[in-house]
Design a protein around this motif. Structure first.
Motif, PDB file in Angstrom:
ATOM      1  N   GLN A   4     -86.615 -49.988  34.048  1.00 60.86           N
ATOM      2  CA  GLN A   4     -85.840 -51.149  34.535  1.00 60.86           C
ATOM      3  C   GLN A   4     -84.712 -51.528  34.064  1.00 60.86           C
ATOM      4  OE1 GLN A   4     -88.621 -54.215  34.985  1.00 60.86           O
ATOM      5  NE2 GLN A   4     -87.805 -55.320  36.454  1.00 60.86           N
ATOM      6  N   GLY A   5     -83.729 -51.681  35.030  1.00 61.50           N
ATOM      7  CA  GLY A   5     -82.395 -52.117  34.341  1.00 61.50           C
ATOM      8  C   GLY A   5     -81.633 -51.212  33.553  1.00 61.50           C
ATOM      9  N   ARG A   6     -82.308 -50.052  33.453  1.00 60.28           N
ATOM     10  CA  ARG A   6     -81.459 -48.907  32.712  1.00 60.28           C
ATOM     11  C   ARG A   6     -81.123 -47.636  33.657  1.00 60.28           C
ATOM     12  NH1 ARG A   6     -85.438 -50.026  28.636  1.00 60.28           N
ATOM     13  NH2 ARG A   6     -84.589 -50.481  26.517  1.00 60.28           N
ATOM     14  N   LEU A   7     -81.940 -47.336  34.541  1.00 63.65           N
ATOM     15  CA  LEU A   7     -81.669 -46.225  35.590  1.00 63.65           C
ATOM     16  C   LEU A   7     -81.742 -46.643  36.786  1.00 63.65           C
ATOM     17  CD1 LEU A   7     -84.124 -43.495  34.347  1.00 63.65           C
ATOM     18  CD2 LEU A   7     -81.824 -43.431  33.833  1.00 63.65           C
ATOM     19  N   ARG A   8     -80.541 -46.006  37.677  1.00 71.14           N
ATOM     20  CA  ARG A   8     -80.634 -46.394  39.071  1.00 71.14           C
ATOM     21  C   ARG A   8     -81.723 -45.379  39.918  1.00 71.14           C
ATOM     22  NH1 ARG A   8     -73.998 -46.170  40.036  1.00 71.14           N
ATOM     23  NH2 ARG A   8     -73.431 -47.843  38.815  1.00 71.14           N
ATOM     24  N   PRO A   9     -81.871 -45.944  41.083  1.00 71.47           N
ATOM     25  CA  PRO A   9     -82.921 -45.301  41.676  1.00 71.47           C
ATOM     26  C   PRO A   9     -82.772 -43.705  41.662  1.00 71.47           C
ATOM     27  CG  PRO A   9     -82.446 -47.216  43.004  1.00 71.47           C
ATOM     28  CD  PRO A   9     -81.372 -47.162  41.767  1.00 71.47           C
ATOM     29  N   ALA A  10     -81.646 -43.416  41.708  1.00 72.48           N
ATOM     30  CA  ALA A  10     -81.312 -41.775  41.744  1.00 72.48           C
ATOM     31  C   ALA A  10     -81.846 -41.214  40.267  1.00 72.48           C
ATOM     32  CB  ALA A  10     -79.803 -41.443  42.092  1.00 72.48           C
TER      33      ALA A  10
END
Length: 586
Positions: A406-412
């Motif tokens: 959370q907050g580190r990776l985008r959905p992709a």
């Protein structure tokens, strides 16, 4: 979320059902005429279970008693791993192989779907939840058991029971009795418990242990323990020392445990089973068959493998939480989900009641005390609790993973990481092709026996065995063959056999000498039974035939039996390597 879950139900069902077809192919092309099986008494036993249940019900007899084995005395089947649920399907479908395959397909499909729905309570990503369902349904433990222990893969009720259990009760810290939230959910738990009882008692005890461990979190206020302070660790060390010493004293006092010897070795968590297609390397094979490491080298009971990726992920995420590098997961923030990590630890400890590393026992854990408690110590194979680890570990880990990204990776990026994780786990779990059995694999001699008049078949070798003891030797497929020739046997294999039945061979004037010659062929030939004893034997057993296995042909037992039966007109015939000794035609 529950509405969405209902709408998504068909997709998990199709996915997990499709995986069963892929993993067991070409079983689907022969669904009513064959079943996955490895040569061995366990596979024969479970096919016999379905056949016997249907046979007893259709003939109006008690399906929980048999004289098809241990004739003429017979045996109760109450303490046997009988899988009556498959027996009921056998009655309804009229085909034992179709019943077994249908039960297995439904179990794997519903196990995955139930685990998916349970995971969705705390895991937002449907892909991660699907992966959690896959880990539970198709863990190496269950894929290895698939062709051998049908009872232990009937786990479909487990995640649905937990879902209803969480809906049924509200637990309060320090209070022994929970508040009932839903009578319907309580009724659902009872129904699922009964269905599980008809499947397997290990799976049933999995539900019982889950319920007790979950409730213990609230009974003992475990959520309030301050692990950052030294008193908590001092208490833990004290408990471990006391339990270790206490169990040593119990052993020194002569009290026998029932199961610690069967406990797992920590190295087994890193040891893929031989059914793994891609990760069962040569070093794993050598280690698995090393008698210095395992009490039962090469045994299926040593399996604790849950892959490498998932435990490593859990370890990394746990360290991140301890060091403050990730927030608490949705599960940890939910009062109902918080105890799951504790329950997971309990099941991990249950698999290794005595902490064993490369065959050396280092520490007796508190969970080992269960193996001294009557009734509970009937659960003698602790490694089987890896089944529950396969359900809880992915839920705890994937909820933590979502908190970490959370907050580190985008959905992709999240989807890519999920896809990579799924690919690795799939590769770790992917099984080798399974062997199958059908009636065509039954030796031709048993078809000959089926056409002979008479009540019983006397097989050579003779043997009686259960989960704790063995006398003589029973051919691996003998109980499967009985479903074709339909003659009763004076021997057999059940999960639990009474001591009186073990004494049966010792007291029989005809069978006991055969057992002696079979076991010790170089011994002095025993005195044959008298004419009166032999006539009494013929009257009691009414044998249709004696069948000698190829391994015992032309051995002392063969010569002894030929000499014994020739005066009574028995005819000897060689059929497919087996010796058939049949009485004269009436």
């Amino acid at each position: 979320m529950e509405v969405k879950n209902r709408l998504l139900w068909p997709w998990p069902l199709l996915i997990y059902g499709g995986l069963f077809i892929v993993f067991t192919w070409p079983l689907a092309a022969h669904f009513s005429t064959s079943f996955v099986a490895v040569p061995g008494p366990d596979t024969s036993q479970f096919f016999w279970n379905a056949w016997h249940f249907r046979e007893a019900v259709l003939s109006g007899h008690n399906p929980f008693f048999t004289d098809w084995l241990f004739y003429p005395k017979g045996s109760s089947l109450v303490m046997h791993a009988y899988t009556p649920l498959i027996g009921v399907l056998s009655v309804l479908l009229g085909n034992e192989m179709l019943a077994i395959n249908t039960a297995l397909l439904l179990s794997y499909t519903l196990s995955g779907t139930g685990a998916y729905l349970l995971a969705r309570r705390w895991v937002k990503s449907s892909l991660l939840a699907l992966l959690a369902g896959f880990v539970f349904a198709y863990s190496p433990y269950k894929l290895q058991r698939l062709p051998e222990h049908f009872n232990l893969v009937l786990t479909a009720t487990v995640p649905f029971y937990i879902l209803l259990f969480l809906r049924a009760f509200t637990f309060r810290e320090g209070q022994f009795l929970p508040l009932m939230r839903s009578r319907r959910a309580v009724a659902g738990c009872v129904v699922l418990g009964f269905v599980t009882l008809l499947s397997d008692y290990y799976v049933l005890f999995g539900l019982i242990y889950f319920s007790l461990a979950y409730a213990a979190w609230f009974w003992f206020r475990l959520g309030r323990i301050q692990w950052r302070r030294w008193p908590a660790w001092a208490w833990l060390v004290g408990i471990l020392v006391v339990s270790h010493v206490l169990i040593r004293l119990l052993h020194l006092a002569g009290l026998k445990d029932n199961g610690i010897w069967w406990g797992g070795d920590l190295v087994a968590y890193l040891l893929p089973p031989p059914t793994s297609r891609l990760v069962y390397w040569d070093w794993a094979a050598r280690l698995a068959h090393n008698p210095k490491v395992f009490n039962l080298p090469g045994s299926i009971e040593n399996t604790l493998f849950i892959g490498y990726a998932l435990p490593l992920l859990a370890l990394v995420l746990g360290i991140m939480r301890l060091t403050g590098r990730r927030p608490a997961s949705a599960r940890a923030l939910d009062a109902q989900g918080r105890p799951l990590a504790w329950v997971l630890v309990i099941f991990l400890l249950l698999t290794v009641p005595s902490l064993r590393v490369l065959g050396h026992e280092r520490l007796n854990l508190p969970t080992a005390l269960l193996h001294f408690v009557p009734f509970f110590n009937n659960i003698r194979c602790p490694t089987r609790w890896i089944m529950m680890v396969g359900l809880l570990l992915p839920i705890v880990s994937f909820s933590a993973l979502e908190a970490a990204w959370q907050g580190r990776l985008r959905p992709a990026g999240q989807a890519a990481l999920t896809g990579l994780l799924a690919a690795i786990i799939l590769a770790e779990f992917w099984p080798r092709p399974y062997p199958r059995q059908s009636t065509a694999s039954i030796p031709a001699v048993y078809a000959e026996v089926a056409n002979l008049p008479g009540t019983t078949l006397i097989p050579i070798p003779l043997g009686i065995l259960d989960g704790n003891r063995q006398v003589g030797h029973l051919e691996a497929g003998e109980m499967f063959y009985q479903t074709l020739h339909r003659k009763k046997l004076p021997v057999g294999y059940l999960s639990r056999v009474s001591p009186a039945l073990f004494a049966l061979l010792d007291h029989d004037a005809v069978l006991h000498p055969l057992l002696r010659l079979q076991t010790n062929p170089d011994t002095v030939q025993p005195a044959p039974p008298t004419a009166r004893q032999l006539q009494a034997f013929f009257h009691q057993y009414d044998p249709a035939a004696f069948v000698i296995s190829p391994a015992y042909r032309d051995q002392p037992i063969h010569a002894y039996l030929r000499q014994l039966l020739q005066p009574y007109g028995y005819r000897e015939q060689l059929v497919g390597g087996y010796v058939l000794l049949a009485p004269p035609a009436q």
